[in-house]
Design an enzyme around this catalytic site. Structure first.
Site, PDB file in Angstrom:
ATOM      1  N   CYS A 162     -34.827 -25.506  38.582  1.00  0.00           N
ATOM      2  CA  CYS A 162     -35.416 -24.227  38.990  1.00  0.00           C
ATOM      3  C   CYS A 162     -35.326 -24.024  40.513  1.00  0.00           C
ATOM      4  CB  CYS A 162     -36.842 -24.110  38.476  1.00  0.00           C
ATOM      5  SG  CYS A 162     -37.405 -22.382  38.382  1.00  0.00           S
TER       6      CYS A 162
ATOM      7  N   HIS B 222     -36.561 -24.242  33.040  1.00  0.00           N
ATOM      8  CA  HIS B 222     -37.483 -25.370  32.910  1.00  0.00           C
ATOM      9  C   HIS B 222     -37.392 -25.972  31.509  1.00  0.00           C
ATOM     10  CE1 HIS B 222     -39.763 -25.360  36.666  1.00  0.00           C
ATOM     11  NE2 HIS B 222     -39.761 -24.050  36.633  1.00  0.00           N
TER      12      HIS B 222
ATOM     13  N   GLU C   9     -37.851 -28.833  30.589  1.00  0.00           N
ATOM     14  CA  GLU C   9     -38.857 -29.883  30.398  1.00  0.00           C
ATOM     15  C   GLU C   9     -40.217 -29.340  29.981  1.00  0.00           C
ATOM     16  OE1 GLU C   9     -39.694 -28.386  34.491  1.00  0.00           O
ATOM     17  OE2 GLU C   9     -37.898 -28.723  33.272  1.00  0.00           O
TER      18      GLU C   9
END
Length: 306
Positions: free
Chosen positions: A142, A235, A237
């Protein structure tokens, strides 16, 4: 994959409850293998939450991974206790003479600032330069991806008219490249950002291979220098409720925040969000560790290949 962490790291107990194999230093010493050394520069304000997300993401291969967390010395964290940072984190001065198989540079909530205005920018520049000779492959996430594209390639970020927020559909450009091996033709991934590096600028530069993109969200995944540098604009994750927490936090602050797209069932915030990106996120991190870290790094690493 056994994740090797300090035995009293708070994230460890949660990971063990999820049946993720977590190993402490004592047990690791009895295994006659060299673990993959991963350095995580955690720039996110809620560091413990990010620790858990990334450790979970790195836990899906047979490799043993030894994780070191790092925070910038030139920034005072307001959302993570000093005791936690002192116990579980290092700063750059402590590891600059070491080599690492892989590194992750996280996002950070500083998008509205120019890069040079960020209080730890000079330190981050030094770290990104250091990765060229001390890290086999570095993954930028990001804002970390925007910072890497700016420093390494001179590509500027631009303000978006409104926050790119929610789950967006992406297409894979070349599934033969190992980083996206096993991906479906189209997949969802989370975005939460106010800025972007326009995909037209990345494409025109020619030095970055674009591996996945979105008609709505633009650039998502690319790499340069044969995978020594990986850039992820979203993102992957994030866990199930991260976007939910961000949305309700911004609402509570009275900010003009739109409902995250494709996230709540029926766009009803009372409905539990469906977890629809975890498989591809796991695949991304597994491919990175296997093809760009483990398969490339020699057993005894002295320097890194170019």
């Amino acid at each position: 994959m056994p994740i090797k962490v300090q035995k009293d790291l708070p994230a460890r107990e949660i990971l063990e409850k999820e049946n993720i194999f977590v190993m402490d230093e004592t047990r690791a010493l009895h295994q006659d293998i060299r673990p993959i050394q991963i350095l995580i520069l955690n720039l996110m304000p809620l560091k413990e939450e990010t620790e858990l997300q990334l450790l979970r993401s790195l836990s899906n291969t047979p490799l043993q991974v030894d994780v070191t967390f790092m925070a910038p010395a030139s920034h005072e964290s307001k959302n993570t206790s000093t005791s936690h940072l002192n116990k579980f984190y290092v700063d750059f001065s402590q590891i600059r003479r070491k080599n690492f198989d892989g590194m992750i540079i996280t996002g950070a909530p500083v998008e509205h600032m120019e890069f040079e205005e960020v209080d730890y920018w000079e330190e981050l520049v030094e770290i990104m330069e250091w990765t060229k000779t001390h890290v086999t492959s570095t993954m930028h996430l990001c804002w970390g991806a925007q910072a890497g594209l700016y420093y390494h390639f001179g590509l500027q970020k631009k303000q978006l008219p409104e926050k790119m927020f929610g789950l967006f559909w992406h297409k894979v450009n070349n599934r033969k490249i190992p980083l996206v091996r096993g991906f479906d033709d189209r997949f969802l991934a989370p975005h939460s950002r106010h800025t972007e590096v326009p995909i037209e600028d990345i494409r025109a530069d020619g030095r970055i291979t674009i591996l996945a993109e979105s008609e709505e969200a633009g650039f998502f995944l690319g790499m340069a220098n044969d995978g020594r540098q990986i850039f992820v604009m979203g993102h992957p994750e994030y866990d199930r409720v991260t976007l939910d927490g961000e949305y309700k936090r911004d609402l509570g602050k009275g900010l003009d925040i739109q409902l995250p797209k494709n996230y709540y069932q029926g766009d009803n915030v009372e409905n539990k969000p469906l977890l629809m990106w975890r498989a591809h996120a796991n695949n991304l991190y597994t491919n990175w560790l296997n093809y760009y870290v483990y398969q490339v790094t020699p057993y005894d690493m002295i320097g890194t290949p170019f």
